[in-house]
Design an enzyme around this catalytic site. Structure first.
Site, PDB file in Angstrom:
ATOM      1  N   ASN A  10      -4.247   0.090  -6.797  1.00 14.38           N
ATOM      2  CA  ASN A  10      -3.627   1.373  -6.496  1.00 14.38           C
ATOM      3  C   ASN A  10      -2.111   1.187  -6.449  1.00 14.38           C
ATOM      4  O   ASN A  10      -1.581   0.610  -5.511  1.00 14.38           O
ATOM      5  CB  ASN A  10      -4.162   1.895  -5.153  1.00 14.38           C
ATOM      6  CG  ASN A  10      -3.530   3.209  -4.747  1.00 14.38           C
ATOM      7  OD1 ASN A  10      -2.795   3.831  -5.505  1.00 14.38           O
ATOM      8  ND2 ASN A  10      -3.817   3.633  -3.522  1.00 14.38           N
ATOM      9  N   LYS A  12       0.114   3.409  -6.140  1.00  7.84           N
ATOM     10  CA  LYS A  12       0.737   4.389  -5.247  1.00  7.84           C
ATOM     11  C   LYS A  12       1.969   5.013  -5.917  1.00  7.84           C
ATOM     12  O   LYS A  12       2.007   5.176  -7.131  1.00  7.84           O
ATOM     13  CB  LYS A  12       1.036   3.754  -3.885  1.00  7.84           C
ATOM     14  CG  LYS A  12      -0.234   3.141  -3.263  1.00  7.84           C
ATOM     15  CD  LYS A  12      -0.067   2.732  -1.827  1.00  7.84           C
ATOM     16  CE  LYS A  12      -1.367   2.134  -1.312  1.00  7.84           C
ATOM     17  NZ  LYS A  12      -1.288   1.758   0.103  1.00  7.84           N
ATOM     18  N   HIS A  96      -7.852   8.853  -0.018  1.00  5.02           N
ATOM     19  CA  HIS A  96      -7.096   7.714   0.507  1.00  5.02           C
ATOM     20  C   HIS A  96      -6.494   8.091   1.854  1.00  5.02           C
ATOM     21  O   HIS A  96      -6.088   9.224   2.073  1.00  5.02           O
ATOM     22  CB  HIS A  96      -5.991   7.307  -0.475  1.00  5.02           C
ATOM     23  CG  HIS A  96      -5.381   5.989  -0.154  1.00  5.02           C
ATOM     24  ND1 HIS A  96      -4.427   5.842   0.825  1.00  5.02           N
ATOM     25  CD2 HIS A  96      -5.606   4.750  -0.656  1.00  5.02           C
ATOM     26  CE1 HIS A  96      -4.083   4.562   0.908  1.00  5.02           C
ATOM     27  NE2 HIS A  96      -4.791   3.884   0.027  1.00  5.02           N
ATOM     28  N   GLU A  98      -3.738   7.674   3.178  1.00  7.94           N
ATOM     29  CA  GLU A  98      -2.390   8.250   3.160  1.00  7.94           C
ATOM     30  C   GLU A  98      -2.460   9.759   2.938  1.00  7.94           C
ATOM     31  O   GLU A  98      -1.673  10.525   3.500  1.00  7.94           O
ATOM     32  CB  GLU A  98      -1.545   7.569   2.076  1.00  7.94           C
ATOM     33  CG  GLU A  98      -1.175   6.146   2.483  1.00  7.94           C
ATOM     34  CD  GLU A  98      -0.940   5.190   1.327  1.00  7.94           C
ATOM     35  OE1 GLU A  98      -0.759   4.002   1.615  1.00  7.94           O
ATOM     36  OE2 GLU A  98      -0.946   5.621   0.155  1.00  7.94           O
ATOM     37  N   GLU A 166     -11.241   1.137   3.913  1.00  7.91           N
ATOM     38  CA  GLU A 166      -9.871   0.701   4.128  1.00  7.91           C
ATOM     39  C   GLU A 166      -9.461   0.995   5.564  1.00  7.91           C
ATOM     40  O   GLU A 166      -9.098   2.126   5.898  1.00  7.91           O
ATOM     41  CB  GLU A 166      -8.921   1.447   3.183  1.00  7.91           C
ATOM     42  CG  GLU A 166      -9.173   1.177   1.723  1.00  7.91           C
ATOM     43  CD  GLU A 166      -7.926   1.494   0.899  1.00  7.91           C
ATOM     44  OE1 GLU A 166      -7.362   0.564   0.329  1.00  7.91           O
ATOM     45  OE2 GLU A 166      -7.534   2.667   0.856  1.00  7.91           O
ATOM     46  N   GLY A 172      -0.939  -2.074   4.065  1.00 12.39           N
ATOM     47  CA  GLY A 172       0.501  -2.292   3.954  1.00 12.39           C
ATOM     48  C   GLY A 172       1.152  -2.914   5.170  1.00 12.39           C
ATOM     49  O   GLY A 172       2.363  -3.009   5.268  1.00 12.39           O
ATOM     50  N   SER A 212      -4.246  -4.790   2.743  1.00 15.61           N
ATOM     51  CA  SER A 212      -3.483  -6.053   2.704  1.00 15.61           C
ATOM     52  C   SER A 212      -4.254  -7.203   2.054  1.00 15.61           C
ATOM     53  O   SER A 212      -4.150  -8.353   2.476  1.00 15.61           O
ATOM     54  CB  SER A 212      -2.998  -6.434   4.111  1.00 15.61           C
ATOM     55  OG  SER A 212      -2.118  -5.446   4.610  1.00 15.61           O
TER      56      SER A 212
END
Length: 254
Positions: A10, A12, A96, A98, A166, A172, A212
């Site tokens: 991904n 992003k 996702h 985010e 996730e 991250g 990560s």
């Protein structure tokens, strides 16, 4: 039947034409396991989808990072599933964290998006995961079950869905769920499918891990019995993404 290992990258909201061409070049030159052993998908921003598809080797597929919840029309700034089909894009990432957290996409909205993308013939990487607060309060399994249930209520066939677990606190941040933590949630999700969907889906659906993942930790994670691959963020922009793809061989030899 064994579940084929799956590695998604991904990208992003990153990249320029030059950077994207450099990443693609690295992948095109890499020695990676065959398509029989691993399915590899990369997900560039919308504006680079056609460029990446035109340059990338044929054994690596391309995914969009999102798509609209229904047919296109007066939805400024959105990209429809039909447009992705028109471009020949076979996969899309939906739900996702985010987008859930920053854009307030609800479990139900994510379920609707998954169902619509599938109805248009696009395969889906559907994301679930808990925040640090939710993990610390002991509600991880309730959270991921509710997120998965919202998808299960809208679809009847899981054949073209990969579920990406996730943990939000690991994305991250450099914090990675330990192999045991990841395995525990993956096993519980599989048990949820067994109890709420079917034994067949529980055995066949691929559940991948994201958060990560890098070249250093991928092999130990890949060895976990209920972990079927990875959804990789930052590391998918770097040469170590190739090492992560190669961790598929750990599963083959186990």
């Amino acid at each position: 039947m064994a579940r084929k290992f799956f590695v998604g990258g991904n990208w992003k909201c990153n990249g320029t034409n030059e950077e994207v061409k450099r990443i693609v070049s690295t992948l095109n030159e890499a020695e990676i396991p065959s398509e029989d052993d691993v399915e590899v998908v990369v997900s560039p921003p919308f504006v680079f989808l056609s460029l990446v598809k035109s340059l990338l080797r044929s054994d690596i597929q391309v995914a969009a990072q999102n798509c609209w919840v229904r047919k296109g029309g007066a939805f400024t700034g959105e990209v429809s599933a039909e447009m992705l089909v028109n471009l020949g894009i076979p996969w899309v990432i939906i739900g996702h964290s985010e987008r859930r957290l920053l854009l307030n996409e609800s479990n139900e909205f994510v379920g609707d998006k998954v169902a619509y993308a599938l109805s248009q013939g696009i395969k889906v990487i559907a994301c679930v995961g808990e925040t640090l607060e939710q993990r610390e309060s002991g509600s991880t399994l309730d959270v991921v079950a509710a997120q998965t249930k919202a998808i299960a209520e809208k679809i009847s066939n899981w054949e073209n869905v990969v579920l990406a677990y996730e943990p939000v606190w690991a994305i991250g941040t450099g914090k990675v769920a330990t192999p045991a933590q990841a395995q525990e949630v993956h096993a519980e999700l599989r048990k949820w499918f067994q109890n709420n969907v079917s034994a067949e889906v529980a055995g066949s659906v691929r559940i991948i891990y994201g958060g990560s993942v890098n070249g250093a930790n991928c092999k130990e994670l890949a060895a976990q019995p209920d972990l079927d691959g990875f959804l990789v963020g930052g590391a998918s922009l770097k040469p170590e993404f190739v090492d992560i793809i190669k961790s598929a061989t750990v599963k083959k030899s186990s």
